[in-house]
Motif scaffolding. Structure first.
Motif, PDB file in Angstrom:
ATOM      1  N   GLN A 247      39.784  55.136  34.530  1.00  0.00           N
ATOM      2  CA  GLN A 247      39.060  53.898  34.809  1.00  0.00           C
ATOM      3  C   GLN A 247      38.678  53.172  33.519  1.00  0.00           C
ATOM      4  N   TYR A 381      31.239  50.523  51.041  1.00  0.00           N
ATOM      5  CA  TYR A 381      31.521  51.958  51.184  1.00  0.00           C
ATOM      6  C   TYR A 381      30.899  52.498  52.466  1.00  0.00           C
ATOM      7  N   GLN A 424      36.089  54.560  50.195  1.00  0.00           N
ATOM      8  CA  GLN A 424      36.318  54.527  48.746  1.00  0.00           C
ATOM      9  C   GLN A 424      37.279  53.411  48.373  1.00  0.00           C
ATOM     10  N   TYR A 428      36.285  50.509  45.723  1.00  0.00           N
ATOM     11  CA  TYR A 428      36.774  51.030  44.449  1.00  0.00           C
ATOM     12  C   TYR A 428      36.701  50.027  43.292  1.00  0.00           C
ATOM     13  N   TYR A 468      42.229  49.120  40.257  1.00  0.00           N
ATOM     14  CA  TYR A 468      42.430  50.383  40.966  1.00  0.00           C
ATOM     15  C   TYR A 468      42.927  51.497  40.040  1.00  0.00           C
ATOM     16  N   LEU A 471      42.816  55.517  40.794  1.00  0.00           N
ATOM     17  CA  LEU A 471      42.744  55.709  42.244  1.00  0.00           C
ATOM     18  C   LEU A 471      43.494  56.971  42.687  1.00  0.00           C
ATOM     19  N   ASN A 474      41.497  60.095  42.270  1.00  0.00           N
ATOM     20  CA  ASN A 474      40.357  59.960  43.184  1.00  0.00           C
ATOM     21  C   ASN A 474      40.760  60.352  44.600  1.00  0.00           C
TER      22      ASN A 474
END
Length: 501
Positions: A247, A381, A424, A428, A468, A471, A474
């Motif tokens: 990220q 979320y 999520q 995100y 993203y 991702l 995740n």
């Protein structure tokens, strides 16, 4: 036979205590054990004894699962082995695997009290009868939508006199030797945020049944959920740290892949570096869960709903506000978690050293970097997660729930995984911007940026795909995180003495 042992005078006033005492003294064998307040009939105990003898197929003075199966089948009542086992377990006080007559009587009395509570909760008009609209409303309050035809089908299964309403006697006769009380069981079996932990505690809190609140089981569920979250987060910590690194550091010019990311982490700090930031991530579970639960209960009281549980939109509002309060309270720990995950070998000696250096160099405001996108991320979320979970739950209940609201392990895991993934995915981009803002001061020479300017910068330099980054790891951790937290939760429940599902 079952109906004949139950009284029809539930609306009559309690008998005179003196009369009950004299009656008890004169004929102890024939007096109802509840004192007549419920059944009122002097030969009620004799009728229960008659039913007991009918069910006691092998005449050994005890009712086992096989006795109940054969005896009830002869009376036209068909129950599954699992349901009959629940009856025996609920009433078996001496743990000998069967019910003697006294245990049988106590089970019927206790079960009748629970059925009365459920009947009253369904009887919205307080007229002593339940109609199709009241069934629909009660299920709607729990987020379960059924059609009027489905509600009428439920009514017909219990309605003996064809009035398309159910009075107390019809309700009791149908359910007394049936262990399932559908309304509380939906709450009991379909817990979600307490069980599943995917590293983000932004979901709407679970509801607890009246019985769970009265017996104090709710706090054991929360403790079991906290322990499950700690184990789950620790097991998936390497993927979580990789996500944070991608990220913050991944870009078009630095296209970090999963294998390359793990290799880089191990080369820089060894295998132990894969768990950087996990300590603070586990520590914040307890305060966040406690604050969130207490805030949720207070907000429910402020909303002032007279229902046992809130409607879906009320749950979303109360859960989001509770999540915002909890996040505000522990947000400095979120910043510490990000900084610890991004630290280089030797940069900080520990969590306290990290906090001390941030405070000295950047001031108190540094502990609230990324606060705004974090708060904004709660709504998508929690909203998407709740909506997807309730949709899947309703679909399963309408199609497959016949005798029990228990979905089983795999259905629950599938629903939890899908709802968490969708939640999520929806939030995100905000989570990525939050993480970059939290990490901002730890990157030398990085200019101060706002949330909106960071969004524009990412879109301009990296495109929509840049929102993203990270991702893949995740999503990779969702299934193992959900599975691990569920297994640990179920085992901790047993250790803490919580009744098994």
């Amino acid at each position: 036979m079952v109906s004949s042992v139950l009284c029809r005078c539930v609306a009559s006033p309690p008998p005179d205590p003196a009369a009950s005492a004299s009656s008890s003294a004169s004929s102890p064998a024939s007096v109802d054990p509840c004192g007549g307040a419920v059944c009122g009939g002097p030969d009620h105990r004799l009728r229960l004894w008659s039913l007991f003898q009918t069910l006691d197929v092998n005449r050994d003075g005890g009712l086992c699962v096989n006795d109940l199966a054969v005896g009830l089948r002869r009376l036209g009542l068909h129950r599954t082995e699992g349901e009959l086992r629940k009856i025996v377990q609920a009433g078996d006080k001496d743990l000998d695997g069967q019910l003697d007559f006294e245990e049988f009587v106590h089970y019927l009395q206790d079960h009748e009290k629970k059925l009365r509570l459920v009947f009253k909760s369904l009887d919205k008009k307080n007229d002593g009868r339940i109609d199709a609209q009241e069934i629909m409303q009660s299920l709607r309050d729990l987020g379960v939508k059924i059609s009027e035809q489905q509600a009428e089908k439920i009514l017909k299964s219990m309605d003996k006199n064809g009035t398309m309403t159910i009075d107390w006697n019809e309700w009791r006769d149908y359910h007394l030797l049936h262990p399932v009380e559908n309304i509380p069981e939906i709450i009991l079996y379909w817990k979600h945020s307490t069980i599943f932990d995917v590293g983000e505690n932004l979901t709407v809190p679970d509801e607890f049944t009246v019985e769970e609140r009265q017996t104090g089981m709710w706090w054991r569920h929360l403790v079991a959920g906290g322990g499950a979250g700690a184990v789950s987060r620790t097991c998936t910590a390497p993927l979580d740290r990789l996500k944070v690194l991608m990220q913050v550091h991944a870009s078009r010019s630095n296209n970090m892949c999963i294998v390359g990311g793990f290799t880089q982490m191990i080369r820089e700090g060894g295998a132990r570096s894969l768990w950087r930031g996990n300590g603070i991530n586990v520590l914040k579970i307890a305060p966040e869960s406690a604050i969130k639960f207490m805030a949720y209960e207070q907000i429910k009281r402020l909303i002032g709903s007279d229902q046992e549980t809130l409607r879906i939109h009320e749950r979303l509002v109360a859960g989001s506000l509770a999540g915002a309060i909890a996040q505000s309270s522990i947000y400095p720990m979120e910043v510490l978690k990000t900084r610890m995950a991004l630290r280089k070998t030797g940069q900080y000696s520990g969590m306290l050293d990290c906090a001390r250096k941030i405070l000295a160099r950047e001031g108190m405001a540094a502990f609230y970097k990324g606060y705004v996108p974090n708060m904004l991320g709660i709504i998508p979320y929690a909203g998407i997660d709740l909506a997807v979970y309730e949709t899947l739950k309703n679909a399963w209940l309408q199609r497959y729930a016949v005798n029990s609201a228990d979905p089983g392990v795999f259905v629950l895991l599938a629903c939890g995984t899908m709802s968490s993934t969708c939640g999520q995915l929806a939030s995100y981009p905000l989570a990525l911007v939050r993480t970059r803002m939290q990490a901002q001061a730890s990157m030398e020479g990085a200019p101060e940026v706002t949330m909106s300017s960071l969004f524009k910068q990412i879109l301009r330099t990296e495109g929509a795909f840049g929102l993203y980054r990270g991702l893949a790891p995740n999503f990779m951790k969702v299934i193992p995180a959900v599975s691990i937290s569920y297994v640990v939760y179920e085992n901790l429940k047993i250790t803490l003495g919580v009744q098994s599902r």
